[in-house]
Design a protein around this motif. Structure first.
Motif, PDB file in Angstrom:
ATOM      1  N   CYS A   1       0.757  -1.284   0.157  1.00  0.00           N
ATOM      2  CA  CYS A   1       0.228   0.025   0.115  1.00  0.00           C
ATOM      3  C   CYS A   1       1.008   1.121   0.024  1.00  0.00           C
ATOM      4  O   CYS A   1       1.330   1.886   1.034  1.00  0.00           O
ATOM      5  CB  CYS A   1      -0.803  -0.021   1.442  1.00  0.00           C
ATOM      6  SG  CYS A   1      -2.119   1.516   1.382  1.00  0.00           S
ATOM      7  N   LYS A   2       1.124   1.895  -1.221  1.00  0.00           N
ATOM      8  CA  LYS A   2       1.825   2.947  -1.165  1.00  0.00           C
ATOM      9  C   LYS A   2       1.230   4.219  -0.436  1.00  0.00           C
ATOM     10  O   LYS A   2       0.172   4.355  -0.191  1.00  0.00           O
ATOM     11  CB  LYS A   2       2.060   3.514  -2.566  1.00  0.00           C
ATOM     12  CG  LYS A   2       3.141   2.570  -3.574  1.00  0.00           C
ATOM     13  CD  LYS A   2       3.178   3.179  -4.955  1.00  0.00           C
ATOM     14  CE  LYS A   2       4.154   2.436  -5.652  1.00  0.00           C
ATOM     15  NZ  LYS A   2       4.413   2.987  -7.055  1.00  0.00           N
ATOM     16  N   SER A   3       1.988   5.051   0.115  1.00  0.00           N
ATOM     17  CA  SER A   3       1.719   6.074   0.902  1.00  0.00           C
ATOM     18  C   SER A   3       1.092   7.204  -0.023  1.00  0.00           C
ATOM     19  O   SER A   3       1.672   7.692  -0.737  1.00  0.00           O
ATOM     20  CB  SER A   3       2.973   6.554   1.496  1.00  0.00           C
ATOM     21  OG  SER A   3       2.501   7.918   2.626  1.00  0.00           O
ATOM     22  N   GLY A   4      -0.275   7.316   0.299  1.00  0.00           N
ATOM     23  CA  GLY A   4      -0.875   8.399  -0.651  1.00  0.00           C
ATOM     24  C   GLY A   4      -0.900   7.993  -1.883  1.00  0.00           C
ATOM     25  O   GLY A   4      -1.606   8.749  -2.726  1.00  0.00           O
ATOM     26  N   GLY A   5      -0.814   6.514  -2.141  1.00  0.00           N
ATOM     27  CA  GLY A   5      -0.956   6.395  -3.569  1.00  0.00           C
ATOM     28  C   GLY A   5       0.089   6.707  -4.419  1.00  0.00           C
ATOM     29  O   GLY A   5      -0.021   6.324  -5.706  1.00  0.00           O
ATOM     30  N   LYS A   6       1.173   7.283  -3.923  1.00  0.00           N
ATOM     31  CA  LYS A   6       1.910   8.255  -4.553  1.00  0.00           C
ATOM     32  C   LYS A   6       3.266   7.777  -4.536  1.00  0.00           C
ATOM     33  O   LYS A   6       4.267   7.857  -5.437  1.00  0.00           O
ATOM     34  CB  LYS A   6       1.864   9.732  -4.290  1.00  0.00           C
ATOM     35  CG  LYS A   6       0.466  10.069  -4.769  1.00  0.00           C
ATOM     36  CD  LYS A   6       0.502  10.539  -6.212  1.00  0.00           C
ATOM     37  CE  LYS A   6      -1.016  11.249  -6.394  1.00  0.00           C
ATOM     38  NZ  LYS A   6      -1.291  11.487  -7.764  1.00  0.00           N
ATOM     39  N   ARG A   7       3.787   7.254  -3.050  1.00  0.00           N
ATOM     40  CA  ARG A   7       5.178   7.306  -2.765  1.00  0.00           C
ATOM     41  C   ARG A   7       5.230   6.286  -1.968  1.00  0.00           C
ATOM     42  O   ARG A   7       4.549   5.683  -1.277  1.00  0.00           O
ATOM     43  CB  ARG A   7       5.542   8.670  -2.117  1.00  0.00           C
ATOM     44  CG  ARG A   7       4.905   8.921  -0.894  1.00  0.00           C
ATOM     45  CD  ARG A   7       5.296  10.190  -0.345  1.00  0.00           C
ATOM     46  NE  ARG A   7       4.533  10.377   1.027  1.00  0.00           N
ATOM     47  CZ  ARG A   7       4.909  11.041   1.970  1.00  0.00           C
ATOM     48  NH1 ARG A   7       6.136  11.647   2.031  1.00  0.00           N
ATOM     49  NH2 ARG A   7       4.351  11.349   2.768  1.00  0.00           N
ATOM     50  N   ARG A   8       6.572   5.781  -1.768  1.00  0.00           N
ATOM     51  CA  ARG A   8       6.900   4.728  -1.048  1.00  0.00           C
ATOM     52  C   ARG A   8       6.542   5.091   0.659  1.00  0.00           C
ATOM     53  O   ARG A   8       6.798   6.067   0.959  1.00  0.00           O
ATOM     54  CB  ARG A   8       8.497   4.297  -0.785  1.00  0.00           C
ATOM     55  CG  ARG A   8       8.976   3.228   0.011  1.00  0.00           C
ATOM     56  CD  ARG A   8      10.354   2.973  -0.085  1.00  0.00           C
ATOM     57  NE  ARG A   8      10.787   1.672   0.614  1.00  0.00           N
ATOM     58  CZ  ARG A   8      11.877   1.457   0.772  1.00  0.00           C
ATOM     59  NH1 ARG A   8      13.073   2.047  -0.059  1.00  0.00           N
ATOM     60  NH2 ARG A   8      12.646   0.310   1.507  1.00  0.00           N
ATOM     61  N   GLY A   9       5.924   4.147   1.131  1.00  0.00           N
ATOM     62  CA  GLY A   9       5.548   4.309   2.615  1.00  0.00           C
ATOM     63  C   GLY A   9       6.680   3.948   3.493  1.00  0.00           C
ATOM     64  O   GLY A   9       7.811   3.509   3.211  1.00  0.00           O
TER      65      GLY A   9
END
Length: 207
Positions: A138-146
């Motif tokens: 689940c990428k952070s914010g759908g944008k970046r690596r969590g």
């Protein structure tokens, strides 16, 4: 702004109808400010880069997802339902751009007997691996690596496994680990004393 900056802005922060840093600043300032004066002050601060809020604010302010916290601390208890509830909350937080921090000190140590099932616990590190995989998925914010942080009490029986959990290249790659140090532990270090590893009032080992 340079082309690379605009590429990053477009990839992470632009929302529908936005094409510039000024557009992002206007959306955020209009959401954060309570009065016209506040909105203009905040806008000017952002445009001039005197103050820039965190990524979740840049992503979510003024949208249907108005969560703007960058770091969320989550509790977890030694119960499978609670562990899964915390996992769900962590992934939802991650989805909307926040990083998560979890203290695993309440989880029973590896190989501890589980009365309800007659089995044994898989230990703290195994549950960290579950959360790490969730962050990977689940990428952070759908944008970046969590990003996630795991902490554990220095007196927990799994503390040595915890400390060495990232020695293998690529293992727990989405997690930082932090040991919760106490004054008593530091005193034991200074005096070169033994240290008890304890869970739920029971001493498991002395090191």
């Amino acid at each position: 702004m340079s082309d690379i900056v605009n590429e990053v802005l477009a990839a992470r922060y632009f929302r529908e109808g936005e094409s510039s840093w000024e557009d992002v600043c206007r959306r955020v300032a209009d959401y954060v400010g309570n009065t016209d004066d506040e909105r203009e002050i905040y806008y000017d601060m952002m445009v001039n880069k005197d103050f820039v809020p965190n990524s979740p604010a840049l992503m979510n302010a003024g949208t249907d997802t108005s969560m703007m916290s960058a770091c969320i601390s989550l509790g977890i208890d030694d119960d499978m339902r609670d562990i899964l509830k915390t996992f769900t909350n962590a992934m939802i937080s991650m989805k909307y751009g926040a990083g998560i921090g979890i203290d695993f000190s309440n989880l029973r140590p590896k190989d501890d007997y589980i009365h309800s099932t007659g089995g044994t616990s898989s230990g703290v590190v195994s549950f960290m691996e579950m959360f790490n995989q969730g962050v990977e998925t689940c990428k952070s914010g759908g944008k970046r690596r969590g990003a996630a942080l795991a902490s554990l009490s220095v007196s927990h029986p799994d503390i040595e496994d915890f400390i060495t959990s990232k020695l293998e290249e690529g293992k727990l790659s989405n997690m930082n680990i932090s040991v919760r140090i106490t004054d008593n532990f530091m005193q034991a270090v200074e005096e070169d004393n033994d240290w008890d590893l304890v869970f739920d009032g029971k001493v498991y080992r002395t090191i």
